[in-house]
Design an enzyme around this catalytic site. Sequence first.
Site, PDB file in Angstrom:
ATOM      1  N   GLY A  68      -9.145   6.649  52.064  1.00 13.59           N
ATOM      2  CA  GLY A  68      -9.509   7.241  53.338  1.00 13.59           C
ATOM      3  C   GLY A  68      -8.313   7.860  54.038  1.00 13.59           C
ATOM      4  O   GLY A  68      -7.160   7.701  53.618  1.00 13.59           O
TER       5      GLY A  68
ATOM      6  N   HIS B 107       5.760  13.906  56.853  1.00 14.65           N
ATOM      7  CA  HIS B 107       5.678  13.825  55.388  1.00 14.65           C
ATOM      8  C   HIS B 107       7.003  14.239  54.751  1.00 14.65           C
ATOM      9  O   HIS B 107       7.471  13.598  53.808  1.00 14.65           O
ATOM     10  CB  HIS B 107       4.542  14.705  54.857  1.00 14.65           C
ATOM     11  CG  HIS B 107       3.214  14.022  54.849  1.00 14.65           C
ATOM     12  ND1 HIS B 107       2.769  13.295  53.788  1.00 14.65           N
ATOM     13  CD2 HIS B 107       2.232  13.963  55.791  1.00 14.65           C
ATOM     14  CE1 HIS B 107       1.571  12.808  54.057  1.00 14.65           C
ATOM     15  NE2 HIS B 107       1.223  13.203  55.269  1.00 14.65           N
ATOM     16  N   ARG B 108       7.615  15.294  55.244  1.00 15.08           N
ATOM     17  CA  ARG B 108       8.908  15.734  54.702  1.00 15.08           C
ATOM     18  C   ARG B 108       9.971  14.658  54.871  1.00 15.08           C
ATOM     19  O   ARG B 108      10.775  14.415  53.971  1.00 15.08           O
ATOM     20  CB  ARG B 108       9.364  17.017  55.394  1.00 15.08           C
ATOM     21  CG  ARG B 108       8.625  18.250  54.953  1.00 15.08           C
ATOM     22  CD  ARG B 108       9.121  19.478  55.705  1.00 15.08           C
ATOM     23  NE  ARG B 108       8.396  20.670  55.285  1.00 15.08           N
ATOM     24  CZ  ARG B 108       8.238  21.736  56.030  1.00 15.08           C
ATOM     25  NH1 ARG B 108       8.773  21.792  57.250  1.00 15.08           N
ATOM     26  NH2 ARG B 108       7.565  22.767  55.582  1.00 15.08           N
ATOM     27  N   ALA B 109       9.989  14.017  56.025  1.00 14.98           N
ATOM     28  CA  ALA B 109      11.006  13.005  56.328  1.00 14.98           C
ATOM     29  C   ALA B 109      10.868  11.757  55.462  1.00 14.98           C
ATOM     30  O   ALA B 109      11.860  11.091  55.185  1.00 14.98           O
ATOM     31  CB  ALA B 109      10.948  12.634  57.808  1.00 14.98           C
TER      32      ALA B 109
ATOM     33  N   THR C 213      -0.051  21.165  50.083  1.00 15.90           N
ATOM     34  CA  THR C 213      -1.137  22.127  50.266  1.00 15.90           C
ATOM     35  C   THR C 213      -1.465  22.402  51.730  1.00 15.90           C
ATOM     36  O   THR C 213      -2.312  23.235  52.020  1.00 15.90           O
ATOM     37  CB  THR C 213      -2.420  21.649  49.552  1.00 15.90           C
ATOM     38  OG1 THR C 213      -2.849  20.415  50.144  1.00 15.90           O
ATOM     39  CG2 THR C 213      -2.181  21.474  48.062  1.00 15.90           C
TER      40      THR C 213
ATOM     41  N   ARG D  71      -5.357   8.247  56.435  1.00 15.53           N
ATOM     42  CA  ARG D  71      -4.346   7.311  56.924  1.00 15.53           C
ATOM     43  C   ARG D  71      -4.409   5.953  56.232  1.00 15.53           C
ATOM     44  O   ARG D  71      -4.069   4.932  56.801  1.00 15.53           O
ATOM     45  CB  ARG D  71      -4.422   7.092  58.440  1.00 15.53           C
ATOM     46  CG  ARG D  71      -4.501   8.307  59.314  1.00 15.53           C
ATOM     47  CD  ARG D  71      -3.327   9.269  59.161  1.00 15.53           C
ATOM     48  NE  ARG D  71      -3.769  10.570  59.656  1.00 15.53           N
ATOM     49  CZ  ARG D  71      -4.149  11.579  58.895  1.00 15.53           C
ATOM     50  NH1 ARG D  71      -4.120  11.495  57.592  1.00 15.53           N
ATOM     51  NH2 ARG D  71      -4.537  12.713  59.413  1.00 15.53           N
ATOM     52  N   SER D  72      -4.827   5.942  54.983  1.00 12.40           N
ATOM     53  CA  SER D  72      -4.927   4.687  54.238  1.00 12.40           C
ATOM     54  C   SER D  72      -3.628   4.280  53.564  1.00 12.40           C
ATOM     55  O   SER D  72      -3.516   3.165  53.070  1.00 12.40           O
ATOM     56  CB  SER D  72      -6.030   4.796  53.178  1.00 12.40           C
ATOM     57  OG  SER D  72      -5.710   5.802  52.233  1.00 12.40           O
ATOM     58  N   GLY D  73      -2.647   5.204  53.520  1.00 10.57           N
ATOM     59  CA  GLY D  73      -1.390   4.910  52.848  1.00 10.57           C
ATOM     60  C   GLY D  73      -1.263   5.564  51.484  1.00 10.57           C
ATOM     61  O   GLY D  73      -0.396   5.188  50.681  1.00 10.57           O
TER      62      GLY D  73
ATOM     63  N   GLU E 280      -0.215  17.086  46.903  1.00 11.29           N
ATOM     64  CA  GLU E 280      -0.731  16.455  48.139  1.00 11.29           C
ATOM     65  C   GLU E 280      -1.388  17.531  48.986  1.00 11.29           C
ATOM     66  O   GLU E 280      -0.678  18.364  49.531  1.00 11.29           O
ATOM     67  CB  GLU E 280       0.442  15.807  48.878  1.00 11.29           C
ATOM     68  CG  GLU E 280       0.133  15.359  50.248  1.00 11.29           C
ATOM     69  CD  GLU E 280      -0.158  13.869  50.340  1.00 11.29           C
ATOM     70  OE1 GLU E 280      -0.913  13.514  51.236  1.00 11.29           O
ATOM     71  OE2 GLU E 280       0.348  13.102  49.528  1.00 11.29           O
TER      72      GLU E 280
END
Length: 181
Positions: free
Chosen positions: A7, A47-49, A32, A9-11, A81
Amino acid sequence: MILVTGGARSGKSAHVEGLVARQYSQVLYIATSTLTDDEMAARIARHRAQRPAHWRTLEAYRDLGPLILAQVQPGEAVILECITTLLANLLYDESGGADPDTLDFAPLEAFLHQQIDGLIDACQQSGVPVYIVTNELGMSITPENRLARHFVDIAGRANQRLAQVAEEVWLVVSGIGVKIK
């Protein structure tokens, strides 16, 4: 090909990045997402960090099969991703942003599945591990609007195709990954 689903924010991202980082030092990360507003800019920055700076990043969502075959280097793993964002971007592009009530979803879905087929072919030809992240959208209520219902159906069928050919499938729930295939 390894599919990681779960889902929102599930990790999933942290899970796939951990799987890859334990085994590979060289990674091609295909993002993407597109920059659409300040909220998305913040998500992209987070995400980049969280991923290693030495990983190569490509930002693309169209014709990823040929891109993977042209860009991947020997000994490198690929993280893509994510499929759900790829499908949403392609659906918007191909529909021209038209009113969802006027759309004929059959040809749109056929085009999206051609994109998924090209991706699957490239994963099978590349000779490197390709980790694909996607969202599991089918674990909730049926959406009220037509566009959302069709999108859930399209994404669900794409995920099934990917899972069918994947060597491994992981389901991530609350930050915990469970290998289901």
